[in-house]
Design a protein around this motif. Structure first.
Motif, PDB file in Angstrom:
ATOM      1  N   LEU A 176      47.657  51.212  64.811  1.00 36.36           N
ATOM      2  CA  LEU A 176      48.980  51.834  64.734  1.00 36.36           C
ATOM      3  C   LEU A 176      48.864  53.345  64.666  1.00 36.36           C
ATOM      4  O   LEU A 176      49.664  54.067  65.261  1.00 36.36           O
ATOM      5  N   LYS A 177      47.878  53.811  63.932  1.00 35.87           N
ATOM      6  CA  LYS A 177      47.717  55.264  63.859  1.00 35.87           C
ATOM      7  C   LYS A 177      47.390  55.838  65.233  1.00 35.87           C
ATOM      8  O   LYS A 177      47.895  56.900  65.612  1.00 35.87           O
ATOM      9  N   ASN A 178      46.580  55.104  65.989  1.00 34.18           N
ATOM     10  CA  ASN A 178      46.240  55.586  67.328  1.00 34.18           C
ATOM     11  C   ASN A 178      47.421  55.525  68.272  1.00 34.18           C
ATOM     12  O   ASN A 178      47.535  56.332  69.188  1.00 34.18           O
ATOM     13  N   ILE A 179      48.331  54.562  68.048  1.00 36.82           N
ATOM     14  CA  ILE A 179      49.529  54.477  68.898  1.00 36.82           C
ATOM     15  C   ILE A 179      50.435  55.676  68.661  1.00 36.82           C
ATOM     16  O   ILE A 179      51.204  56.072  69.529  1.00 36.82           O
ATOM     17  N   GLY A 180      50.355  56.256  67.463  1.00 34.70           N
ATOM     18  CA  GLY A 180      51.183  57.452  67.234  1.00 34.70           C
ATOM     19  C   GLY A 180      51.907  57.431  65.904  1.00 34.70           C
ATOM     20  O   GLY A 180      52.688  58.323  65.619  1.00 34.70           O
ATOM     21  N   PHE A 181      51.667  56.400  65.087  1.00 35.26           N
ATOM     22  CA  PHE A 181      52.276  56.394  63.751  1.00 35.26           C
ATOM     23  C   PHE A 181      51.426  57.285  62.854  1.00 35.26           C
ATOM     24  O   PHE A 181      50.481  56.843  62.229  1.00 35.26           O
ATOM     25  N   ASN A 182      51.814  58.544  62.808  1.00 41.12           N
ATOM     26  CA  ASN A 182      50.913  59.523  62.200  1.00 41.12           C
ATOM     27  C   ASN A 182      51.182  59.739  60.726  1.00 41.12           C
ATOM     28  O   ASN A 182      50.446  60.430  60.062  1.00 41.12           O
ATOM     29  N   GLN A 183      52.258  59.137  60.203  1.00 43.90           N
ATOM     30  CA  GLN A 183      52.613  59.455  58.814  1.00 43.90           C
ATOM     31  C   GLN A 183      52.797  58.189  58.000  1.00 43.90           C
ATOM     32  O   GLN A 183      53.463  57.250  58.427  1.00 43.90           O
ATOM     33  N   LEU A 184      52.203  58.185  56.808  1.00 43.80           N
ATOM     34  CA  LEU A 184      52.451  57.097  55.860  1.00 43.80           C
ATOM     35  C   LEU A 184      53.534  57.582  54.904  1.00 43.80           C
ATOM     36  O   LEU A 184      53.315  58.479  54.101  1.00 43.80           O
ATOM     37  N   SER A 185      54.736  56.997  55.023  1.00 46.13           N
ATOM     38  CA  SER A 185      55.836  57.467  54.172  1.00 46.13           C
ATOM     39  C   SER A 185      55.796  56.825  52.801  1.00 46.13           C
ATOM     40  O   SER A 185      56.161  57.449  51.817  1.00 46.13           O
ATOM     41  N   LEU A 186      55.400  55.565  52.748  1.00 48.08           N
ATOM     42  CA  LEU A 186      55.442  54.857  51.468  1.00 48.08           C
ATOM     43  C   LEU A 186      54.478  53.691  51.504  1.00 48.08           C
ATOM     44  O   LEU A 186      54.314  53.042  52.527  1.00 48.08           O
ATOM     45  N   LEU A 187      53.852  53.474  50.365  1.00 51.01           N
ATOM     46  CA  LEU A 187      53.031  52.275  50.199  1.00 51.01           C
ATOM     47  C   LEU A 187      53.430  51.712  48.859  1.00 51.01           C
ATOM     48  O   LEU A 187      53.346  52.399  47.844  1.00 51.01           O
ATOM     49  N   SER A 188      53.902  50.495  48.833  1.00 44.78           N
ATOM     50  CA  SER A 188      54.262  49.925  47.543  1.00 44.78           C
ATOM     51  C   SER A 188      54.119  48.413  47.609  1.00 44.78           C
ATOM     52  O   SER A 188      53.666  47.870  48.608  1.00 44.78           O
ATOM     53  N   ALA A 189      54.524  47.767  46.526  1.00 39.94           N
ATOM     54  CA  ALA A 189      54.339  46.317  46.461  1.00 39.94           C
ATOM     55  C   ALA A 189      55.578  45.678  45.856  1.00 39.94           C
ATOM     56  O   ALA A 189      56.370  46.326  45.182  1.00 39.94           O
ATOM     57  N   VAL A 190      55.742  44.398  46.131  1.00 41.34           N
ATOM     58  CA  VAL A 190      56.814  43.612  45.530  1.00 41.34           C
ATOM     59  C   VAL A 190      56.182  42.372  44.937  1.00 41.34           C
ATOM     60  O   VAL A 190      55.309  41.768  45.548  1.00 41.34           O
ATOM     61  N   ASP A 191      56.607  42.012  43.756  1.00 41.29           N
ATOM     62  CA  ASP A 191      56.066  40.817  43.122  1.00 41.29           C
ATOM     63  C   ASP A 191      56.910  39.619  43.530  1.00 41.29           C
ATOM     64  O   ASP A 191      58.012  39.441  43.044  1.00 41.29           O
ATOM     65  N   ARG A 192      56.405  38.820  44.442  1.00 38.33           N
ATOM     66  CA  ARG A 192      57.111  37.589  44.831  1.00 38.33           C
ATOM     67  C   ARG A 192      56.578  36.470  43.954  1.00 38.33           C
ATOM     68  O   ARG A 192      55.675  35.743  44.342  1.00 38.33           O
ATOM     69  N   ILE A 193      57.166  36.348  42.782  1.00 42.02           N
ATOM     70  CA  ILE A 193      56.557  35.460  41.787  1.00 42.02           C
ATOM     71  C   ILE A 193      56.751  33.998  42.178  1.00 42.02           C
ATOM     72  O   ILE A 193      55.912  33.153  41.892  1.00 42.02           O
ATOM     73  N   ASN A 194      57.843  33.668  42.879  1.00 37.57           N
ATOM     74  CA  ASN A 194      58.075  32.267  43.247  1.00 37.57           C
ATOM     75  C   ASN A 194      57.086  31.777  44.295  1.00 37.57           C
ATOM     76  O   ASN A 194      56.718  30.616  44.318  1.00 37.57           O
ATOM     77  N   GLU A 195      56.683  32.705  45.172  1.00 43.65           N
ATOM     78  CA  GLU A 195      55.689  32.322  46.185  1.00 43.65           C
ATOM     79  C   GLU A 195      54.271  32.574  45.698  1.00 43.65           C
ATOM     80  O   GLU A 195      53.323  32.431  46.465  1.00 43.65           O
ATOM     81  N   GLU A 196      54.115  33.004  44.440  1.00 48.21           N
ATOM     82  CA  GLU A 196      52.799  33.252  43.847  1.00 48.21           C
ATOM     83  C   GLU A 196      52.026  34.300  44.632  1.00 48.21           C
ATOM     84  O   GLU A 196      50.811  34.185  44.801  1.00 48.21           O
TER      85      GLU A 196
END
Ligand code: SF4
Lengths: 170, 166
Positions: free
Chosen positions: B39-59
């Protein structure tokens, strides 16, 4: 000084104190947004002799806006202890009163006056400039009648406050 | 070739287009780094956000990377799922350097181990946090923590009265 003149002295100094309140605003909460209109020409709090100030050493009022989390509490206590007597603390907004919408947050303490003595609270989320000015007038009345004695309470109940602070800050 | 076609051409991805400029890409955890690299080579040059979500029901934890392409004006959200017990991730800081700080954050807030990031797991934002479960996990009982550590307020008069009673 005999007793009578001491009382007179106190009355005069209280009267003078209430006319020139220098304010240190500790604006970490979102309610701080209402302070710029209060300070600037629309509501102009300098009419009342209240000036925003930059350092704790020169300020009389510590205005704590909104939520106080564990991290900022440490700094607030440092700032409060640097201020010279007489000093007054204002809890601004419902977050400072009982946690507000952050009542169950893992990082926001619930009541400010368990950790430092608060003289006046303003309720509201967020309080309007009119409320802030009403509060200042109320604080002036308290100072005039000698009831704004938070800094004395802090010294008298030093152990109580320190224990609470220690419990949170470790 | 449009950027969408290029993304669809990557091996092992599941593409969902929500809007013209918002593309979701689901990948398996082991393919994640190579997909980010492409993806970076395709041209996505910026990481705007990296985060996580706790999907506790799906473990499982959902970890997502929001990428942005200045050239195409397109957001691409890469999502991956990792198991909730023993969550592990490989660092993306080699491809996107800002990921370093984000990974430290999710390591602290979710307890996700990040391999290859020496700082992940060191104290970062939290100060004086005394709970044993990381605070942004869904099974962290916030109210219980508040009651245990930020005591319900008692006025000093009450404290004095209680002391007298004893
Ligand atoms: S009382 Fe409302 S406006 Fe003030 S800090 Fe809390 S949430 Fe923000």
């Amino acid at each position: 000084m005999d007793k009578m003149t001491e009382e007179q002295y106190r009355a005069i100094s209280n009267m003078l104190r209430k006319r020139s309140l220098w304010m240190l605003h500790y604006c970490t909460g979102c309610g701080a947004m209402e302070l710029p209109p209060t300070m600037t020409s629309r509501y102009d709090m300098e009419r009342f002799g209240i000036v925003p100030y930059v350092t704790p050493r020169q300020a009389d009022i510590l205005l704590v806006t909104g939520y106080v989390n564990v991290k900022t509490l440490k700094r607030i206590i440092t700032v409060y202890e640097q201020m010279l007597d007489p000093k007054y603390v204002i809890g601004f907004g419902s977050c400072a009163i009982n946690g507000g919408i952050y009542y169950d947050s893992y990082s926001v303490i619930n009541r400010l006056d368990a950790y430092i003595p608060v003289d006046v609270y303003i309720a509201g989320c967020m309080p309007r400039p009119e409320a802030i000015i009403t509060m200042f007038k109320h604080l002036m009345n308290l100072i005039d009648s000698g009831k704004a004695d938070g800094y004395k309470r802090y010294k008298q109940n030093y152990e109580f406050y320190k224990n609470n602070q220690r419990k949170v800050l470790g | 070739m449009s950027v969408l076609d290029k993304i669809k051409g990557i091996e092992g991805v599941n593409v969902k287009v929500q809007r013209d400029n918002r593309i979701f890409v689901d990948v398996k955890e082991d393919k994640l780094i190579s997909v980010l690299y492409v993806l970076k080579n395709i041209g996505f040059n910026q990481l705007s956000l990296l985060s996580a979500v706790d999907r506790i029901n799906e473990e499982q934890f959902e970890v997502f990377y929001v990428l942005y392409s200045n050239r195409e004006k397109v957001n691409c959200i890469v999502r991956t799922y990792i198991p909730r017990d023993n969550p592990k991730l490989v660092t993306a800081a080699i491809i996107y350097p800002p990921a370093h700080a984000y990974e430290r954050e999710i390591a602290e807030m979710f307890g996700i181990k990040v391999e290859g990031n020496a700082d992940a797991g060191k104290p970062f934002i939290l100060e004086n946090f005394k709970g044993d479960v990381p605070p942004l996990r869904k099974d962290f009982n916030s109210m219980k923590y508040v009651n245990a550590h930020f005591q319900p307020f008692r006025h000093h008069d009450e404290v004095e009265l209680e002391a007298k009673d004893e």
